[in-house]
Every structure is written in structure tokens, then in C-alpha cells.
Design a protein around this motif. Structure first.
Motif, PDB file in Angstrom:
ATOM      1  N   SER A 162       0.915  -1.295   0.088  1.00 30.83           N
ATOM      2  CA  SER A 162      -0.096   0.082  -0.167  1.00 30.83           C
ATOM      3  C   SER A 162       0.878   1.185   0.062  1.00 30.83           C
ATOM      4  CB  SER A 162      -1.048   0.087   1.305  1.00 30.83           C
ATOM      5  OG  SER A 162      -1.852  -0.730   1.120  1.00 30.83           O
ATOM      6  N   PRO A 163       0.375   2.222  -0.653  1.00 27.23           N
ATOM      7  CA  PRO A 163       1.157   3.447  -0.644  1.00 27.23           C
ATOM      8  C   PRO A 163       0.967   4.127   0.678  1.00 27.23           C
ATOM      9  CG  PRO A 163      -0.465   3.546  -2.444  1.00 27.23           C
ATOM     10  CD  PRO A 163      -0.733   2.458  -1.452  1.00 27.23           C
ATOM     11  N   PRO A 164       1.838   5.231   0.918  1.00 30.06           N
ATOM     12  CA  PRO A 164       1.807   5.812   2.542  1.00 30.06           C
ATOM     13  C   PRO A 164       0.657   6.462   2.724  1.00 30.06           C
ATOM     14  CG  PRO A 164       3.440   6.910   0.879  1.00 30.06           C
ATOM     15  CD  PRO A 164       3.036   5.859   0.144  1.00 30.06           C
ATOM     16  N   VAL A 165      -0.054   6.985   1.553  1.00 29.91           N
ATOM     17  CA  VAL A 165      -1.493   7.819   1.648  1.00 29.91           C
ATOM     18  C   VAL A 165      -2.373   6.998   0.939  1.00 29.91           C
ATOM     19  CG1 VAL A 165      -2.471   9.983   1.473  1.00 29.91           C
ATOM     20  CG2 VAL A 165      -0.117  10.104   2.052  1.00 29.91           C
ATOM     21  N   VAL A 166      -3.412   6.678   1.620  1.00 28.00           N
ATOM     22  CA  VAL A 166      -4.385   5.869   0.682  1.00 28.00           C
ATOM     23  C   VAL A 166      -5.712   6.468   1.039  1.00 28.00           C
ATOM     24  CG1 VAL A 166      -3.467   3.404   0.891  1.00 28.00           C
ATOM     25  CG2 VAL A 166      -5.211   4.328   2.698  1.00 28.00           C
ATOM     26  N   ASN A 167      -6.945   6.391   0.184  1.00 22.89           N
ATOM     27  CA  ASN A 167      -8.157   6.883   0.200  1.00 22.89           C
ATOM     28  C   ASN A 167      -9.158   6.033   0.642  1.00 22.89           C
ATOM     29  OD1 ASN A 167      -8.980   6.086  -2.267  1.00 22.89           O
ATOM     30  ND2 ASN A 167      -9.148   8.251  -3.185  1.00 22.89           N
ATOM     31  N   THR A 168     -10.492   6.163   0.536  1.00 25.11           N
ATOM     32  CA  THR A 168     -11.329   5.199   1.024  1.00 25.11           C
ATOM     33  C   THR A 168     -11.606   4.302  -0.247  1.00 25.11           C
ATOM     34  OG1 THR A 168     -12.323   6.800   2.458  1.00 25.11           O
ATOM     35  CG2 THR A 168     -13.920   4.940   1.911  1.00 25.11           C
ATOM     36  N   ALA A 169     -11.788   4.880  -1.239  1.00 23.68           N
ATOM     37  CA  ALA A 169     -12.053   4.034  -2.703  1.00 23.68           C
ATOM     38  C   ALA A 169     -11.074   2.975  -2.679  1.00 23.68           C
ATOM     39  CB  ALA A 169     -12.366   5.025  -3.795  1.00 23.68           C
ATOM     40  N   PHE A 170      -9.820   3.766  -2.465  1.00 25.42           N
ATOM     41  CA  PHE A 170      -8.688   2.750  -2.477  1.00 25.42           C
ATOM     42  C   PHE A 170      -8.589   1.355  -1.844  1.00 25.42           C
ATOM     43  CE2 PHE A 170      -4.323   1.185  -1.941  1.00 25.42           C
ATOM     44  CZ  PHE A 170      -3.413   1.439  -2.849  1.00 25.42           C
ATOM     45  N   CYS A 171      -8.724   1.756  -0.446  1.00 26.40           N
ATOM     46  CA  CYS A 171      -9.160   0.724   0.448  1.00 26.40           C
ATOM     47  C   CYS A 171     -10.321  -0.236   0.104  1.00 26.40           C
ATOM     48  CB  CYS A 171      -9.182   1.020   1.837  1.00 26.40           C
ATOM     49  SG  CYS A 171      -7.776   2.204   2.383  1.00 26.40           S
ATOM     50  N   GLU A 172     -11.401   0.235  -0.211  1.00 28.02           N
ATOM     51  CA  GLU A 172     -12.500  -0.534  -0.528  1.00 28.02           C
ATOM     52  C   GLU A 172     -12.312  -1.509  -1.598  1.00 28.02           C
ATOM     53  OE1 GLU A 172     -15.728   2.348   1.962  1.00 28.02           O
ATOM     54  OE2 GLU A 172     -16.041   2.488  -0.528  1.00 28.02           O
ATOM     55  N   THR A 173     -11.847  -0.758  -2.745  1.00 24.99           N
ATOM     56  CA  THR A 173     -11.624  -1.552  -3.942  1.00 24.99           C
ATOM     57  C   THR A 173     -10.762  -2.778  -3.640  1.00 24.99           C
ATOM     58  OG1 THR A 173     -12.165   0.270  -5.410  1.00 24.99           O
ATOM     59  CG2 THR A 173     -10.775  -1.606  -6.187  1.00 24.99           C
ATOM     60  N   LEU A 174      -9.756  -2.678  -2.584  1.00 30.16           N
ATOM     61  CA  LEU A 174      -8.901  -3.788  -2.676  1.00 30.16           C
ATOM     62  C   LEU A 174      -9.329  -4.862  -1.666  1.00 30.16           C
ATOM     63  CD1 LEU A 174      -5.917  -4.056  -3.322  1.00 30.16           C
ATOM     64  CD2 LEU A 174      -5.199  -3.205  -1.276  1.00 30.16           C
ATOM     65  N   ASP A 175     -10.244  -4.441  -0.776  1.00 28.14           N
ATOM     66  CA  ASP A 175     -11.227  -5.433  -0.070  1.00 28.14           C
ATOM     67  C   ASP A 175     -12.202  -5.928  -0.946  1.00 28.14           C
ATOM     68  OD1 ASP A 175      -9.992  -4.643   2.220  1.00 28.14           O
ATOM     69  OD2 ASP A 175     -11.579  -3.221   3.006  1.00 28.14           O
ATOM     70  N   ALA A 176     -12.850  -5.359  -2.016  1.00 26.69           N
ATOM     71  CA  ALA A 176     -13.946  -5.772  -2.611  1.00 26.69           C
ATOM     72  C   ALA A 176     -13.212  -6.687  -3.764  1.00 26.69           C
ATOM     73  CB  ALA A 176     -14.452  -4.852  -3.651  1.00 26.69           C
ATOM     74  N   ILE A 177     -11.981  -6.749  -4.048  1.00 25.86           N
ATOM     75  CA  ILE A 177     -11.382  -7.914  -5.026  1.00 25.86           C
ATOM     76  C   ILE A 177     -11.096  -9.304  -4.342  1.00 25.86           C
ATOM     77  CG2 ILE A 177      -9.256  -8.120  -6.348  1.00 25.86           C
ATOM     78  CD1 ILE A 177      -8.894  -5.271  -6.885  1.00 25.86           C
ATOM     79  N   GLY A 178     -11.129  -9.183  -3.134  1.00 25.24           N
ATOM     80  CA  GLY A 178     -10.773 -10.430  -2.447  1.00 25.24           C
ATOM     81  C   GLY A 178     -11.906 -11.486  -2.824  1.00 25.24           C
ATOM     82  N   PRO A 179     -13.147 -11.292  -2.611  1.00 25.98           N
ATOM     83  CA  PRO A 179     -14.114 -12.367  -2.853  1.00 25.98           C
ATOM     84  C   PRO A 179     -13.938 -12.562  -4.489  1.00 25.98           C
ATOM     85  CG  PRO A 179     -15.027 -10.619  -1.921  1.00 25.98           C
ATOM     86  CD  PRO A 179     -13.801 -10.109  -2.188  1.00 25.98           C
ATOM     87  N   PHE A 180     -13.616 -11.905  -5.478  1.00 23.38           N
ATOM     88  CA  PHE A 180     -13.399 -12.290  -6.763  1.00 23.38           C
ATOM     89  C   PHE A 180     -12.848 -13.897  -6.962  1.00 23.38           C
ATOM     90  CE2 PHE A 180     -11.006 -13.258 -10.678  1.00 23.38           C
ATOM     91  CZ  PHE A 180     -11.736 -12.652 -11.770  1.00 23.38           C
ATOM     92  N   PHE A 181     -11.719 -14.279  -6.202  1.00 22.49           N
ATOM     93  CA  PHE A 181     -11.257 -15.726  -6.448  1.00 22.49           C
ATOM     94  C   PHE A 181     -12.228 -16.703  -6.025  1.00 22.49           C
ATOM     95  CE2 PHE A 181      -8.029 -12.122  -5.711  1.00 22.49           C
ATOM     96  CZ  PHE A 181      -7.491 -12.151  -7.174  1.00 22.49           C
ATOM     97  N   ARG A 182     -13.098 -16.429  -5.134  1.00 17.39           N
ATOM     98  CA  ARG A 182     -14.075 -17.561  -4.712  1.00 17.39           C
ATOM     99  C   ARG A 182     -15.269 -17.599  -5.821  1.00 17.39           C
ATOM    100  NH1 ARG A 182     -15.893 -15.561  -0.118  1.00 17.39           N
ATOM    101  NH2 ARG A 182     -13.978 -14.267   0.436  1.00 17.39           N
ATOM    102  N   ALA A 183     -15.627 -16.306  -6.187  1.00 20.45           N
ATOM    103  CA  ALA A 183     -16.844 -16.109  -7.096  1.00 20.45           C
ATOM    104  C   ALA A 183     -16.517 -16.542  -8.551  1.00 20.45           C
ATOM    105  CB  ALA A 183     -17.394 -14.724  -6.750  1.00 20.45           C
TER     106      ALA A 183
END
Lengths: 297, 158
Positions: free
Chosen positions: A112-133
């Protein structure tokens, strides 16, 4: 961009872009047989019919996998192999791509970069379930997750399924690797000037840093500074806008390369991304200058 | 002048469907029910219309065969209105497939429709005019309807 080929996304060679799915209707009898088999598997023999939308998605999945096999040919698969075998090879390729995407995803989570924003974090979280689905056997062309965070250099629309995710993550990592070269204290004031509320807005974090780093290098200052005063910025703007187009281009590309060396960032994709971003900045600056001249005359 | 033989996928699928109907005719004939060639053509049209109307795609074996096999031993199904009844049942079948979101297997659905049909002394309207919930509830609970058609679940009040 060269027609029919996607842009380089990593150090790997360019590969042919996917064809339009609707254009691939050779061997319709074989495709129909495959679709019949897919429908039977999808319904597990419980139903002879499926909704039109399901049939369309299954058909797109078949055509996509056949296309995938054409673009990533397996060495032991003869080109005149039956369509069903080519489809199967395409499914395997889609699964391989998904596995590679998972490795990149784990990397993205670590980097992760030293500064992140909400969309950055949420998108990263949202990609996780891709591999199961992700269902390469039936719907290899689909992307069962959303990609809200906007990349500076977006993924070509022609990419689908795991290919899309793989390319998205490559670009994501290229941007993150670049941003990690800066201290948070240099990034925050830049974002505040550029976006205001950079934490909650749906904005790209790479763009301001990339542009400013290239401009700093052009001004002969350390890229890590990420700051130029108003006079320096005006002078650079004039210099780029008034120079001959080729000279300005060479000037800015050279500055982009120097910035990367200064920051200690290597790799083909980070370099290509920064150069592309710098060229887009140049286009905007020159367009703004033309507009300004027109107003004055 | 000779007619050119039809080629392409759609005619091939249609021929396959008609062969299926001819094969199932042998089964239904045991119960005194057969479809003439013309009736088969009509049923083929009706099936296509139903699939289009309900936005469904059917490849390979058709559910029509299962509908015929599921209904042909009903004492209420008569040769006089066999073709018409089948067309209505097929349409209702695809309607219910959509209504259940493909959550009910073909065989289960046909069984539920058949039970409703028999419970209402061979009334196609009782099958086509009911809701999926009522159809399934009756099957699940083994409800005995008195066949007066005044149940709450009736869609068609006429």
C-alpha cells in the motif's frame, strides 16, 4: 495504439487483444453442441431450458475461452483441434490467469502507498471475493467484483474476466510502487492542493504525484520534493507550451525517466505509466495554451 | 420444382424436436393419445412461441417430451383436445420455470402441474391460472383441493 493489440502492461510481450465476442461465429454447430453441454452442466440436468440471459452468458463464456486459447495458444494443442478441446484449454488458461491475479492481489495488499483513500481501500477489499466467485468453467468472461478506484491509466475495455483483474492489479501495483517512493508528508499537501478532500473523494492518487514528480525533474529539482512554487510552475508551463511539439515531448519524457531514477523506481510498467501520464500532461498544457492564445487574440 | 432442403441450425433443431415428438407418440399411444404430423408441427410452433414469449432458450432435448410423458396417463386428458391442452401446458411450464427462477427441476414442476390438473378434473385453466406458490404448496403439503376453483390463489377470476 496498434490496432488489435493491447498495450504493454508488464514486462511481458504484448498479446493480441480479445476479438469482439459477437463476431466469432465460425463452426456454429460445434459451438451449439458446446453450449448444449454447458447448459446441461449448469442446470445439473434439472432443466432442459434456461433463461435467455443465462444462455447468452454461457455462450459468451464459451466464445471467450476459445478466444483466450487463440491468444494464449498451448504448445501441445494443434490449431485444428476440435472446438471443445480449444474451449477446455481456454478455461485452463482463464484459471491460470486467475491464479496469477491472486498472487498480484496479495502483493497489492502488502504494497500500500503511504497515503490511501477510502475508494482505494474499499476496492482492494472488494477484489478479495473475486477469487472465490470467479467461475471459469461457465462464465470466464465475467468479473464478479467491482473496481471503483480509478486508475490513472485504465484497463482497456476489451479485457474481460481474470484478464481484466490481472491487468488492473498490474497497473495498481505500478502506481503503488511509484507512490511508495514518497514520504506521506510530501504526498498529503499535494493531494490537498490538487483534490481537497482526497480521503473521501473517488480520485486517483497517482496522477498528481506523477505529474509533479515529472515537473520537478524537468525543473532540475529532486522528484521527491513534489512541490514547485507558482513562478516555477508558470515558467515550466510556458516552456512546454511554446516549444516545438517533438522537443517538448522529448523534454518531458526525459524528465519522467530522470524522476524514476531519482526515486529509485524501476520496471517497464512503472516507466511506461509515468511516461504516458507525462505525455497526457503535455497534451493538456499545450491545449490550454492554445485556448489561452485564442482568447487573447 | 423441388423445394431446397432446409439447412442450418434452426431447421436441424426443429427436425430433432419433431423426432422427439414422434418417439414420445409411441408412449402416449398406449393411453390412446397421438399427435398427427400437422399437430406436431403446430406444437413445435407453440413451443417456439412459448420460449420466445418467456425469454427462454432450450437446446437439445425438449421439456415438451417430459410434459407429454408426465401427462399422457392422466384419465382426464382426451384425444379431442390433446394438442390444444399440450400447447397450453407447455406455455404454462415455461412460465412457471421463470416464476420459480429455475429453482424447481423440470420433473418436479411437471409433477406439480399434473397433480393440479388431476385435482381439478383435467382443467387446464386450473393449472395455467394458478400461482407458482399455490402449485408448489399443494404439492408440498399434499393438499386436496375440492376442485371448485374458488381458492384464494386463483389468478383467473372469470
Amino acid at each position: 495504439m496498434e490496432m488489435g493489440r493491447t498495450r504493454l502492461t508488464t514486462n511481458e510481450p504484448a498479446y493480441p487483444a480479445p476479438a469482439d465476442l459477437s463476431a466469432r461465429t465460425q463452426q456454429p454447430e460445434e459451438v451449439l453442441k458446446l453450449l448444449q453441454e454447458r447448459v446441461a452442466r449448469h442446470t445439473m440436468g434439472d432443466s432442459t431450458s434456461v433463461p435467455l440471459d443465462t444462455a447468452r452468458r454461457l455462450l459468451e463464456g464459451i466464445l471467450y475461452c476459445i478466444d483466450l486459447d487463440g491468444r494464449f495458444p498451448s504448445p501441445d494443442m494443434p490449431r485444428d483441434a476440435p472446438l471443445s478441446q480449444r474451449w477446455q484449454a481456454g478455461v485452463k488458461q482463464a484459471k491460470r490467469l486467475a491464479k496469477r491475479a491472486k498472487l498480484l492481489y496479495l502483493d497489492a495488499r502488502r504494497q500500500s502507498p503511504p497515503v490511501v483513500n477510502t475508494a482505494f481501500c474499499e476496492t482492494l477489499d472488494a477484489i478479495g471475493p473475486f477469487f472465490r466467485a470467479y467461475d471459469a468453467d461457465f462464465f470466464a468472461q465475467e468479473m464478479p467484483c467491482s473496481f471503483d478506484y480509478p486508475l490513472c491509466q485504465p484497463v482497456p475495455d476489451a479485457l474481460l474476466g481474470a484478464e481484466y483483474l490481472l491487468d488492473y492489479l498490474r497497473r495498481w501495483l505500478a502506481e503503488s510502487v511509484f507512490l511508495r517512493a514518497f514520504p506521506a508528508a510530501a504526498l498529503r499537501p499535494l493531494y490537498e492542493r490538487y483534490y481537497g478532500d482526497y480521503v473521501d473523494l473517488l480520485v486517483n492518487l497517482y496522477l498528481p504525484a506523477a505529474e509533479m514528480a515529472a515537473l520537478c525533474a524537468l525543473a532540475g529539482k529532486p522528484a521527491r520534493l513534489l512541490a514547485l512554487d507558482a513562478n516555477e510552475l508558470t515558467a515550466l508551463g510556458r516552456r512546454l507550451a511554446r516549444a516545438d511539439a517533438d522537443a517538448a515531448r522529448a523534454d518531458l519524457l526525459g524528465a519522467a525517466d530522470r524522476a524514476l531514477i531519482d526515486l529509485g523506481v524501476g520496471g517497464a510498467l512503472p516507466r511506461e505509466t509515468l511516461r504516458q501520464t507525462a505525455l497526457e500532461l503535455l497534451t493538456r498544457l499545450r491545449a490550454a495554451n492554445v485556448e489561452c492564445n485564442e482568447k487573447n487574440t | 420444382m423441388h423445394d431446397k432442403p432446409e439447412t442450418g441450425l434452426a431447421p436441424a433443431m426443429r427436425r430433432h424436436f419433431l423426432e422427439e415428438l414422434r418417439a414420445v407418440n409411441a408412449v402416449s399411444a398406449r393411453f390412446g393419445l397421438t399427435l398427427s404430423e400437422d399437430a406436431m408441427q403446430e406444437l413445435a410452433h407453440a413451443r417456439t412461441r412459448a420460449l420466445i414469449d418467456h425469454g427462454r432458450v432450450e437446446l437439445g432435448e425438449s421439456a415438451v417430451r417430459a410434459v407429454i410423458e408426465g401427462f399422457c396417463d392422466s384419465p382426464f386428458l382426451l384425444q379431442e383436445d390433446y394438442e390444444e391442452t399440450l400447447a397450453e401446458l407447455v406455455d404454462a411450464f415455461y412460465y412457471f420455470k421463470n416464476a420459480c427462477g429455475d429453482q424447481i427441476a423440470d420433473d418436479e414442476l411437471i409433477l406439480a402441474m399434473r397433480e393440479r390438473y388431476d385435482a381439478y378434473d383435467g382443467s387446464v385453466d386450473a393449472v395455467t391460472g394458478t400461482t407458482l406458490e399455490a402449485l408448489c404448496r399443494a404439492r408440498r403439503l399434499g393438499e386436496e383441493d375440492d376442485g371448485d376453483g374458488d381458492g384464494e390463489d386463483e389468478i383467473d377470476d372469470e
